[in-house]
Design a protein around this motif. Structure first.
Motif, mmCIF file in Angstrom:
data_model
loop_
_atom_site.group_PDB
_atom_site.id
_atom_site.type_symbol
_atom_site.label_atom_id
_atom_site.label_comp_id
_atom_site.label_asym_id
_atom_site.label_seq_id
_atom_site.Cartn_x
_atom_site.Cartn_y
_atom_site.Cartn_z
ATOM 1 N N CYS A 178 19.766 18.724 30.624
ATOM 2 C CA CYS A 178 20.890 18.620 29.861
ATOM 3 C C CYS A 178 21.364 20.098 29.182
ATOM 4 O O CYS A 178 22.633 20.329 29.229
ATOM 5 C CB CYS A 178 20.628 17.620 28.582
ATOM 6 S SG CYS A 178 21.576 17.790 27.272
ATOM 7 N N ALA A 179 20.512 20.810 28.873
ATOM 8 C CA ALA A 179 20.996 22.131 28.372
ATOM 9 C C ALA A 179 21.459 23.047 29.471
ATOM 10 O O ALA A 179 22.633 23.503 29.260
ATOM 11 C CB ALA A 179 19.859 22.961 27.910
ATOM 12 N N LEU A 180 21.053 22.929 30.749
ATOM 13 C CA LEU A 180 21.592 23.685 31.674
ATOM 14 C C LEU A 180 23.282 23.301 32.243
ATOM 15 O O LEU A 180 23.986 24.212 32.474
ATOM 16 C CB LEU A 180 20.577 23.871 32.947
ATOM 17 C CG LEU A 180 19.597 24.559 32.638
ATOM 18 C CD1 LEU A 180 18.402 24.263 33.760
ATOM 19 C CD2 LEU A 180 19.823 25.946 32.509
ATOM 20 N N GLU A 181 23.241 21.942 32.027
ATOM 21 C CA GLU A 181 24.603 21.278 32.489
ATOM 22 C C GLU A 181 25.514 21.650 31.434
ATOM 23 O O GLU A 181 26.734 21.721 31.715
ATOM 24 C CB GLU A 181 24.354 19.848 32.749
ATOM 25 C CG GLU A 181 23.988 19.497 34.130
ATOM 26 C CD GLU A 181 23.693 17.930 34.033
ATOM 27 O OE1 GLU A 181 23.874 17.237 33.204
ATOM 28 O OE2 GLU A 181 22.588 17.830 34.788
ATOM 29 N N ASN A 182 25.048 21.793 30.311
ATOM 30 C CA ASN A 182 26.160 21.729 29.319
ATOM 31 C C ASN A 182 26.397 23.284 28.589
ATOM 32 O O ASN A 182 27.227 23.273 27.905
ATOM 33 C CB ASN A 182 25.646 20.904 27.859
ATOM 34 C CG ASN A 182 25.963 19.365 28.456
ATOM 35 O OD1 ASN A 182 27.116 19.042 28.462
ATOM 36 N ND2 ASN A 182 24.643 18.608 28.680
ATOM 37 N N ILE A 183 25.730 24.282 28.997
ATOM 38 C CA ILE A 183 25.871 25.388 28.481
ATOM 39 C C ILE A 183 26.757 26.211 29.538
ATOM 40 O O ILE A 183 26.466 26.275 30.728
ATOM 41 C CB ILE A 183 24.441 26.109 28.279
ATOM 42 C CG1 ILE A 183 23.411 25.634 27.302
ATOM 43 C CG2 ILE A 183 24.726 27.826 27.973
ATOM 44 C CD1 ILE A 183 22.324 25.780 26.811
ATOM 45 N N ARG A 184 27.749 26.877 29.124
ATOM 46 C CA ARG A 184 28.848 27.827 29.746
ATOM 47 C C ARG A 184 28.001 28.778 30.491
ATOM 48 O O ARG A 184 26.867 29.347 30.314
ATOM 49 C CB ARG A 184 29.699 28.645 29.091
ATOM 50 C CG ARG A 184 30.691 27.900 28.135
ATOM 51 C CD ARG A 184 31.677 28.739 27.942
ATOM 52 N NE ARG A 184 31.369 30.031 27.320
ATOM 53 C CZ ARG A 184 31.198 30.131 25.881
ATOM 54 N NH1 ARG A 184 31.364 29.404 24.855
ATOM 55 N NH2 ARG A 184 30.727 31.466 25.412
ATOM 56 N N LYS A 185 28.564 28.828 31.727
ATOM 57 C CA LYS A 185 27.669 29.788 32.820
ATOM 58 C C LYS A 185 27.958 31.164 32.503
ATOM 59 O O LYS A 185 27.170 32.233 32.989
ATOM 60 C CB LYS A 185 28.551 29.614 34.252
ATOM 61 C CG LYS A 185 28.144 28.193 34.666
ATOM 62 C CD LYS A 185 26.885 27.677 34.932
ATOM 63 C CE LYS A 185 26.722 26.218 35.072
ATOM 64 N NZ LYS A 185 26.890 25.346 34.136
ATOM 65 N N ASP A 186 28.567 31.601 31.345
ATOM 66 C CA ASP A 186 28.577 33.064 31.028
ATOM 67 C C ASP A 186 27.578 33.280 29.712
ATOM 68 O O ASP A 186 27.305 34.365 29.300
ATOM 69 C CB ASP A 186 29.964 33.468 30.520
ATOM 70 C CG ASP A 186 30.353 33.077 29.248
ATOM 71 O OD1 ASP A 186 30.299 31.370 29.264
ATOM 72 O OD2 ASP A 186 30.717 33.396 28.464
#
Ligand code: PLP
Length: 367
Positions: A178-186
């Motif tokens: 959930c964290a990885l999917e929802n945290i911006r890639k920058d």
């Protein structure tokens, strides 16, 4: 008062108080044996192969160490199934945390940390004048939803720890995804896994596999805990080779000394020793927890090699009494949990002595 122009953020930091040493406590209370259960080290110590190896001396220390840790890098990259250039070694994970912050943060950026958490994150952020956004734990666990909600346009790094220090709780697979999917890639997601080895298999998350999909993930591990070489100072990070190579540019050339490099290699060659220690510590953790439960003493269910225990309003007194008997534990007031103590799991006979002593003191000071 000095006129030297110390940076304001440093002046406002609390005084640095180094942790007590075994020798100091021995002398103060006139004790023969002192058990240090305050810093989550592995009391079983390192692989016997390390001790054996260094009996022959330290012949290579006249040379600078290999600044790229080539042999160790090769060994570790094979073991983890990641490319060598996706690994960074440091003088302890502490130093990698600092380098990550130095490479990314500035005055207008912020980091998000769970609160309470491992203090190095905050200190390294403050050094770079970044803002620190603290997201309270919920039920002793990192609250991934609130962490995601706290992100703003200036967020540059998020620190997550699993198992978490000082609570010993973990982040589940679903929560990490959930964290990885929802945290911006920058935004760099740092997942500190200093205690990963102590998580029972069925709860263990294979975090390395996410590196392929998320180049904003950086996983940190250490040789200080299960590998039993905290005193040699070596830890590592695994992330995208592009991020790693940029952080590496910042590095002083010889931060990982040659003895630490050899000891780390030998540690990786002794899986049997590691898994034996892990099994014992997990078993001891269960015995310890069961005993506390029987007594009705509150503690946080731990997936690590330490337990956070509620000692009550007179915890400072209990800590002092424990110390007089030769048991060093960490007071919760230093960890964001006043009234609690954090105790490392040790050898069976020491754990037993400790639990019975603590239970007696608990009864005495909570009646
Ligand atoms: C112990 C610990 C580390 C490891 O620190 P080193 O500098 O590698 O000894 C990292 N993170 C957390 C949360 C820890 O408790």
């Amino acid at each position: 008062m000095t006129n030297i122009k110390i940076k304001p953020w440093i002046s406002s930091l609390p005084e640095y108080i180094p942790g007590g040493t075994i020798e100091e406590i021995k002398e103060k209370y006139n004790l023969k044996e002192v058990y240090k259960l305050a810093s989550n080290e592995n009391i079983y110590g390192p692989s016997p192969k390390i001790i054996e190896y260094f009996k022959n001396g330290f012949s290579d220390i006249k040379y600078y160490p290999d600044s790229y840790c080539r042999q160790l890098r090769k060994k570790l990259s094979r073991k983890l199934g990641v490319s060598g250039d996706s690994i960074i070694f440091g003088n302890g994970t502490d130093q990698i945390i600092e380098m990550v912050c130095d490479a990314i943060l500035c005055k207008n950026s912020n980091v998000i940390v769970p609160d309470p958490t491992f203090l190095t994150y905050e200190k390294s952020a403050l050094k770079n004048e970044a803002e620190v956004i603290k997201v309270p734990l919920k039920n002793f666990r990192q609250d991934i939803k609130s962490i995601i909600k706290s992100i703003n346009k200036d967020t540059a790094v998020i620190f997550l720890t699993s198992p978490h220090n000082p609570t010993g709780t973990i982040i589940t697979k679903e929560e990490i995804e959930c964290a990885l999917e929802n945290i911006r890639k920058d935004i760099l997601v740092v997942l500190d896994e200093a205690y990963i080895e102590f998580v029972p298999e069925k709860y263990k998350v294979d975090s390395l596999k996410y590196l392929k999909q998320y180049d904003n993930l950086l996983i940190m591990r250490t040789f200080s805990k299960i590998y039993g070489i905290a005193g040699l100072r070596i830890g590592y990070g695994i992330g995208s080779s592009e991020v790693i190579s940029n952080i590496t540019k910042l590095m002083q050339p010889f931060v990982v000394n040659s003895i630490a490099q050899v000891a780390a290699i030998l540690s990786l060659e002794d899986d049997d020793n590691i898994s034996r220690n892990v099994d014992t510590i997990i078993k001891e953790r269960e015995i310890f927890s069961r005993r506390l439960k029987q007594e009705g003493i509150q503690f946080v269910e731990s997936y690590s090699n330490f337990i956070l225990i509620k000692a009550g309003g007179r915890s400072t007194k209990i800590i002092e009494e424990l110390m007089k008997k030769g048991f060093m534990v960490r007071g919760g007031e230093f960890l964001g949990f006043p009234g609690y103590i954090r105790v490392s799991i040790s050898l069976p006979e020491i754990n037993k002595m400790f639990t019975e002593l603590f239970i007696n003191l608990y009864r005495e000071y909570n009646s």
